[in-house]
Design an enzyme around this catalytic site. Sequence first.
Site, PDB file in Angstrom:
ATOM      1  N   SER A 180       0.700  -1.003   0.139  1.00  0.00           N
ATOM      2  CA  SER A 180       0.159  -0.138   0.065  1.00  0.00           C
ATOM      3  C   SER A 180       0.973   1.345  -0.162  1.00  0.00           C
ATOM      4  O   SER A 180       1.533   1.621   0.780  1.00  0.00           O
ATOM      5  CB  SER A 180      -0.925  -0.002   1.183  1.00  0.00           C
ATOM      6  OG  SER A 180      -1.669   1.106   0.866  1.00  0.00           O
TER       7      SER A 180
ATOM      8  N   HIS B 240      -0.899  -1.091  -4.663  1.00  0.00           N
ATOM      9  CA  HIS B 240      -2.282  -0.762  -3.496  1.00  0.00           C
ATOM     10  C   HIS B 240      -2.653   0.665  -2.975  1.00  0.00           C
ATOM     11  O   HIS B 240      -1.158   1.541  -2.740  1.00  0.00           O
ATOM     12  CB  HIS B 240      -2.334  -1.539  -2.235  1.00  0.00           C
ATOM     13  CG  HIS B 240      -4.218  -1.303  -1.782  1.00  0.00           C
ATOM     14  ND1 HIS B 240      -4.657  -2.028  -2.162  1.00  0.00           N
ATOM     15  CD2 HIS B 240      -3.731  -0.478  -0.730  1.00  0.00           C
ATOM     16  CE1 HIS B 240      -6.088  -2.259  -0.991  1.00  0.00           C
ATOM     17  NE2 HIS B 240      -5.430  -1.564  -0.732  1.00  0.00           N
TER      18      HIS B 240
ATOM     19  N   ASP C 297      -4.718   3.559  -1.849  1.00  0.00           N
ATOM     20  CA  ASP C 297      -5.534   3.800  -1.353  1.00  0.00           C
ATOM     21  C   ASP C 297      -6.358   5.006  -1.649  1.00  0.00           C
ATOM     22  O   ASP C 297      -5.500   6.126  -1.061  1.00  0.00           O
ATOM     23  CB  ASP C 297      -5.125   3.328   0.610  1.00  0.00           C
ATOM     24  CG  ASP C 297      -5.398   2.101   0.771  1.00  0.00           C
ATOM     25  OD1 ASP C 297      -6.238   1.482   0.902  1.00  0.00           O
ATOM     26  OD2 ASP C 297      -3.727   1.913   0.948  1.00  0.00           O
TER      27      ASP C 297
ATOM     28  N   MET D  81      -9.047   8.155  -0.577  1.00  0.00           N
ATOM     29  CA  MET D  81      -9.956   7.956   1.208  1.00  0.00           C
ATOM     30  C   MET D  81     -10.673   9.811   1.059  1.00  0.00           C
ATOM     31  O   MET D  81      -9.993  10.837   0.288  1.00  0.00           O
ATOM     32  CB  MET D  81      -9.347   8.449   2.480  1.00  0.00           C
ATOM     33  CG  MET D  81      -8.693   7.224   1.963  1.00  0.00           C
ATOM     34  SD  MET D  81      -7.342   6.415   4.089  1.00  0.00           S
ATOM     35  CE  MET D  81      -6.697   5.680   3.616  1.00  0.00           C
TER      36      MET D  81
ATOM     37  N   HIS E  75      -8.147   0.936  -4.632  1.00  0.00           N
ATOM     38  CA  HIS E  75      -8.716   0.832  -3.094  1.00  0.00           C
ATOM     39  C   HIS E  75      -9.702   1.997  -2.689  1.00  0.00           C
ATOM     40  O   HIS E  75      -9.185   2.802  -2.725  1.00  0.00           O
ATOM     41  CB  HIS E  75      -8.019   0.234  -2.422  1.00  0.00           C
ATOM     42  CG  HIS E  75      -8.667   0.389  -0.533  1.00  0.00           C
ATOM     43  ND1 HIS E  75      -7.964   0.058   0.489  1.00  0.00           N
ATOM     44  CD2 HIS E  75     -10.887  -0.222  -0.566  1.00  0.00           C
ATOM     45  CE1 HIS E  75      -9.522  -0.982   0.926  1.00  0.00           C
ATOM     46  NE2 HIS E  75     -10.511  -0.222   1.064  1.00  0.00           N
TER      47      HIS E  75
ATOM     48  N   MET F 163     -12.061   3.956  -0.668  1.00  0.00           N
ATOM     49  CA  MET F 163     -12.900   4.330   0.391  1.00  0.00           C
ATOM     50  C   MET F 163     -12.997   5.991   0.027  1.00  0.00           C
ATOM     51  O   MET F 163     -12.873   6.499   0.539  1.00  0.00           O
ATOM     52  CB  MET F 163     -11.872   4.317   1.767  1.00  0.00           C
ATOM     53  CG  MET F 163     -11.474   2.776   1.709  1.00  0.00           C
ATOM     54  SD  MET F 163     -10.006   2.942   2.807  1.00  0.00           S
ATOM     55  CE  MET F 163      -8.555   3.425   1.603  1.00  0.00           C
TER      56      MET F 163
ATOM     57  N   MET G 291     -11.847  -6.012   5.062  1.00  0.00           N
ATOM     58  CA  MET G 291     -10.495  -4.636   5.640  1.00  0.00           C
ATOM     59  C   MET G 291     -10.671  -6.132   7.413  1.00  0.00           C
ATOM     60  O   MET G 291     -11.515  -6.075   7.588  1.00  0.00           O
ATOM     61  CB  MET G 291     -11.640  -3.640   5.883  1.00  0.00           C
ATOM     62  CG  MET G 291     -11.360  -3.397   4.929  1.00  0.00           C
ATOM     63  SD  MET G 291     -10.291  -2.855   4.417  1.00  0.00           S
ATOM     64  CE  MET G 291      -9.058  -1.703   5.040  1.00  0.00           C
TER      65      MET G 291
ATOM     66  N   ASP H 116      -6.685  -6.908   4.020  1.00  0.00           N
ATOM     67  CA  ASP H 116      -6.134  -5.458   4.293  1.00  0.00           C
ATOM     68  C   ASP H 116      -5.862  -5.546   5.606  1.00  0.00           C
ATOM     69  O   ASP H 116      -7.151  -4.562   6.225  1.00  0.00           O
ATOM     70  CB  ASP H 116      -6.628  -4.489   3.016  1.00  0.00           C
ATOM     71  CG  ASP H 116      -6.058  -2.873   3.062  1.00  0.00           C
ATOM     72  OD1 ASP H 116      -4.751  -2.751   3.565  1.00  0.00           O
ATOM     73  OD2 ASP H 116      -6.496  -2.141   2.437  1.00  0.00           O
TER      74      ASP H 116
HETATM   75  C1  DX5 Z   1      -6.705   1.171   5.730  1.00  0.00           C
HETATM   76  C2  DX5 Z   1      -6.045   0.944   4.616  1.00  0.00           C
HETATM   77  C3  DX5 Z   1      -4.965  -0.157   4.112  1.00  0.00           C
HETATM   78  C4  DX5 Z   1      -3.214   0.709   4.514  1.00  0.00           C
HETATM   79  C5  DX5 Z   1      -2.475  -0.729   5.289  1.00  0.00           C
HETATM   80  O1  DX5 Z   1      -7.729   2.593   5.160  1.00  0.00           O
HETATM   81  O2  DX5 Z   1      -7.177   0.563   3.130  1.00  0.00           O
HETATM   82  O3  DX5 Z   1      -4.047  -0.263   2.758  1.00  0.00           O
HETATM   83  O4  DX5 Z   1      -3.090   1.289   4.080  1.00  0.00           O
HETATM   84  O5  DX5 Z   1      -1.614  -0.209   6.161  1.00  0.00           O
HETATM   85  P1  DX5 Z   1      -0.707  -1.429   7.107  1.00  0.00           P
HETATM   86  O6  DX5 Z   1      -0.738  -2.402   6.571  1.00  0.00           O
HETATM   87  O7  DX5 Z   1       0.194  -0.254   7.258  1.00  0.00           O
HETATM   88  O8  DX5 Z   1      -2.025  -1.472   7.971  1.00  0.00           O
HETATM   89 ZN    ZN Z   2      -6.357  -0.156   1.143  1.00  0.00          ZN
END
Ligand code: DX5
Ligand code: ZN
Length: 218
Positions: free
Chosen positions: A7, A32, A34, A36, A65, A67, A136, A174
């Site tokens: 990620s 990956h 993320d 948000m 991903h 969110m 998740m 994840d």
């Molecule tokens: C959380 C994200 C994850 C996160 C994982 O909302 O979707 O992808 O970055 O990070 P680690 O591996 O540090 O838990």
């Molecule tokens: Zn993620």
Amino acid sequence: MLKLSPSILAADFTRLGESCAAVLDAGADMLHVDVMDGAFVPNISLGVPVLAALSARLPAFYDVHLMIRRPLEYIKPFCGAGASLLTFHLEAESPVEQTIRAIRDAGCRAGLSIKPATPPEAVFPYLDALDLVLVMSVEPGFGGQKFMPAAAGKIAAIRAEAERRGLSPDIEVDGGINPETAPLCVRAGANVLVAGSAVFRAPSPADAIAALRRACGA
Ligand code: DX5
Ligand code: ZN
């Protein structure tokens, strides 16, 4: 085949391109990303322009991903920016079937994700239409959180239902993935591991990726 998807949330954003190139050289299968929106989750990360810049410079499989509260409205821009796979949340506000269809129409693979409080059965109605299910193992919003072991049981339930129907979707996990927690998920049926801190924050991403594979017997 076990796939590792580091990620980029845990990357050094001042050197994003170089850090991502290094992680791919170190043996990552994909990146990956993320996304948000400060509404679906209480954090804001990055979006279309960052993905577009990265994918233009660095060819890779981009595992995006989302969110965000209204994924359907952003499918085209993210696919256009280089996403290979777009995963959105069942708990978001867009109609699930229509969003899956829009992702396919835009030429991307489609994934559906569930938060820790959502039961695995919630994805069953969509299993036939999905390339990937993302379970998740932390509350989405932040990297560096502790793995929630209940995710393993959810993975097992989804894998069992998929096998019962003769399907073999990717199952991704994840949040809080490291050499201790990864094997629990792989044994339960996950074949794609997201790891942020464990890879990008490691002194050697190559060693961290090798340690994850070794821990899972892959
Ligand atoms: C959380 C994200 C994850 C996160 C994982 O909302 O979707 O992808 O970055 O990070 P680690 O591996 O540090 O838990
Ligand atoms: Zn993620």
